[in-house]
Scaffold this motif. Structure first.
Motif, PDB file in Angstrom:
ATOM      1  N   UNK A 189       0.863  -1.178   0.000  1.00 38.79           N
ATOM      2  CA  UNK A 189       0.000   0.000   0.000  1.00 38.79           C
ATOM      3  C   UNK A 189       0.896   1.223   0.000  1.00 38.79           C
ATOM      4  N   UNK A 190       0.446   2.255  -0.706  1.00 38.33           N
ATOM      5  CA  UNK A 190       1.316   3.409  -0.928  1.00 38.33           C
ATOM      6  C   UNK A 190       0.518   4.693  -0.805  1.00 38.33           C
ATOM      7  N   UNK A 191       1.156   5.733  -0.289  1.00 41.55           N
ATOM      8  CA  UNK A 191       0.556   7.064  -0.275  1.00 41.55           C
ATOM      9  C   UNK A 191       1.549   8.056  -0.864  1.00 41.55           C
ATOM     10  N   UNK A 192       1.032   9.162  -1.364  1.00 42.10           N
ATOM     11  CA  UNK A 192       1.906  10.181  -1.942  1.00 42.10           C
ATOM     12  C   UNK A 192       1.162  11.499  -2.093  1.00 42.10           C
ATOM     13  N   UNK A 193       1.939  12.561  -2.243  1.00 47.59           N
ATOM     14  CA  UNK A 193       1.417  13.843  -2.685  1.00 47.59           C
ATOM     15  C   UNK A 193       1.705  13.933  -4.176  1.00 47.59           C
ATOM     16  N   UNK A 194       0.659  14.026  -4.957  1.00 50.88           N
ATOM     17  CA  UNK A 194       0.807  14.104  -6.408  1.00 50.88           C
ATOM     18  C   UNK A 194       0.666  15.559  -6.833  1.00 50.88           C
ATOM     19  N   UNK A 195       1.647  16.048  -7.599  1.00 49.66           N
ATOM     20  CA  UNK A 195       1.639  17.452  -7.985  1.00 49.66           C
ATOM     21  C   UNK A 195       1.583  17.619  -9.495  1.00 49.66           C
ATOM     22  N   UNK A 196       0.522  18.277  -9.973  1.00 52.54           N
ATOM     23  CA  UNK A 196       0.496  18.804 -11.326  1.00 52.54           C
ATOM     24  C   UNK A 196       0.943  20.252 -11.263  1.00 52.54           C
ATOM     25  N   UNK A 197       1.020  20.911 -12.400  1.00 55.84           N
ATOM     26  CA  UNK A 197       1.520  22.283 -12.414  1.00 55.84           C
ATOM     27  C   UNK A 197       0.661  23.205 -11.559  1.00 55.84           C
TER      28      UNK A 197
END
Length: 455
Positions: free
Chosen positions: A308-316
């Protein structure tokens, strides 16, 4: 000698690492060039980023810019698609065009001795694409077939539905880069050509060059290759407003599925140097590495998932916090309960030991992000896309080291909001609903994937 594996290995000390120096130049036509001399091997890599990702797709024409990216190298200048591919292959060059939400990316990697010839082909694709009807129809059919295949994959259903419900249909970030069936069928070769004409301009692009180059002569080389490429128009910047809503749970029905794909998260601020490092640190503790709290709970302790994984995903111009995993259908409810438990727990903060371990991990991994030509290019592209400070890479280690426990725990409380979590479950809705009845998961709605995208 027997190793005592109950003790963590002692650090061997600081790594001797020298950051690459980035040179910046501007061509007469307004194109900005970012270059790094990396001379260990006789290789040069070019990456052209064009602000023409799927977020720029017109309303009701989702998938347009992905189709443009697929068509742009289907013949250029006097060469058709097969001849062009053969020319690149004879030079031993790796050439590709890809799309994401923000940009179209044209990539070329070639031996130094073949650079000038490969650069000419690269320039032909950039400035003289044929964009003919037959090639367009072939690529359009490819996307439609691919979508049929992907629509049978629960992980794709979960990913795309999650971003749709997260951003809502008022945002271009809500739609898949590939587009959807009903909009793809409305696209024609003229709309593709118009998108190329309006978007593929120097003032809307950046060029990143890494490898066995002389930065002093690079400008004249690129200039001569794209001498006819000029800006015919200017792009209008998009302005977005993002609003979180209350906690909701959606089930994407995939009858007889033996697993449930789980996606969970909410919107956050876009990438910001003032809180980026604090977020990265507590996310490593929460779900960003194998020894994270989420993985230790759901994988090691309970055996609910392989990972299981978590992240902060950033687009522009957008960002979100997300959690993803898959579990056996019968374990959907207990897995969700453990995820919510860890979410509530992380808001209370991390420990000093967890802080130091996460900081050490970030610092020791940092040099490995600059090993390959692709990695160096990728880091420069990230710096450009997110408008990071000039000294971002040089100050990286110091910024990580300076983060305090108080700062991380303050950001954790501010950034993670359990009452705004959007949850998407892709699986057998009947089996999932039977498990969730009577529990407090907010609004629960079963939806058919084909009816999600209202355009």
């Amino acid at each position: 000698m027997q190793i005592d594996r109950t003790k963590r290995p002692i650090s061997s000390g600081n790594i001797d690492f020298k950051l690459p120096k980035i040179h910046t130049q501007r061509l007469d036509n307004g194109l900005d060039i970012y270059s790094v001399e990396k001379n260990e091997l006789p290789i040069i890599r070019l990456n052209l980023i064009v602000n023409s990702g799927s977020r720029y797709d017109p309303l009701h024409l989702q998938g347009l810019n992905n189709l443009l990216a697929m068509c742009v190298d289907e013949g250029a200048g006097e060469l058709n698609s097969l001849q062009l591919a053969d020319e690149f292959e004879m030079l031993g060059a790796q050439f590709s065009v890809s799309t994401d939400a923000d940009v179209i990316l044209m990539s070329l990697q070639v031996l130094t001795e073949n650079f000038n010839r490969a650069l000419k082909l690269f320039a032909d694709v950039l400035t003289k694409p044929q964009l003919n009807e037959a090639d367009f129809r072939r690529e359009q059919n490819k996307v439609l077939v691919k979508l049929k295949q992907l629509n049978a994959e629960p992980d794709y259903l979960a990913d795309t539905a999650f971003e749709y419900f997260l951003f809502s249909n008022s945002s271009p970030y809500a739609f898949p880069t590939l587009g959807i069936d009903k909009t793809l069928n409305k696209i024609n070769i003229e709309t593709v050509r118009n998108s190329y004409f309006n978007n593929f301009i120097p003032l809307n692009s950046k060029l990143v060059v890494v490898g066995d180059i002389d930065s002093n002569s690079l400008q004249s080389q690129i200039n001569s290759a794209v001498t006819e490429w000029i800006s015919k128009s200017t792009m209008k910047e998009q302005v977005f407003e993002f609003k979180n809503s209350s906690s909701r749970l959606f089930i994407i029905d995939k009858a007889d599925s033996v697993q449930t794909e789980i996606r969970m998260g909410h919107l956050t601020t876009k990438r910001n140097p003032d809180d980026y490092f604090q977020k990265q640190i507590f996310n490593l503790v929460f779900g960003g590495q194998f020894s994270s709290r989420l993985n230790l709970n759901l994988r090691e302790k309970n055996g609910y998932t392989y990972g299981i994984h978590s992240r902060f995903n950033y687009w522009k111009d957008a960002g979100y916090f997300g959690i993803s995993t898959s579990v056996d259908t019968d374990l959907t409810h207990p897995a969700l309960k453990e995820i919510f438990y860890e979410v509530d727990k992380i808001i209370d903060g991390i420990t000093a030991d967890e802080l130091e371990f996460a900081k050490s991990s970030m610092i020791k991994r940092f040099p490995s992000n600059f090993e390959t030509y692709r990695q160096v290019s990728g880091n420069i592209i990230s710096k450009i896309m997110h408008n990071l400070p000039d000294d971002y890479f040089e100050s990286y280690v110091d910024r990580v080291n300076s983060v305090t426990l108080e700062e991380v725990n303050k950001i954790a409380k501010k950034s993670i909001r359990s009452d705004e979590l959007v949850t998407v479950l892709a699986g057998d809705s009947n089996k999932i609903l039977n498990q969730l009845k009577g529990d407090k998961f907010g609004e629960i709605k079963v939806v058919e994937y084909e009816k999600i995208f209202e355009v």
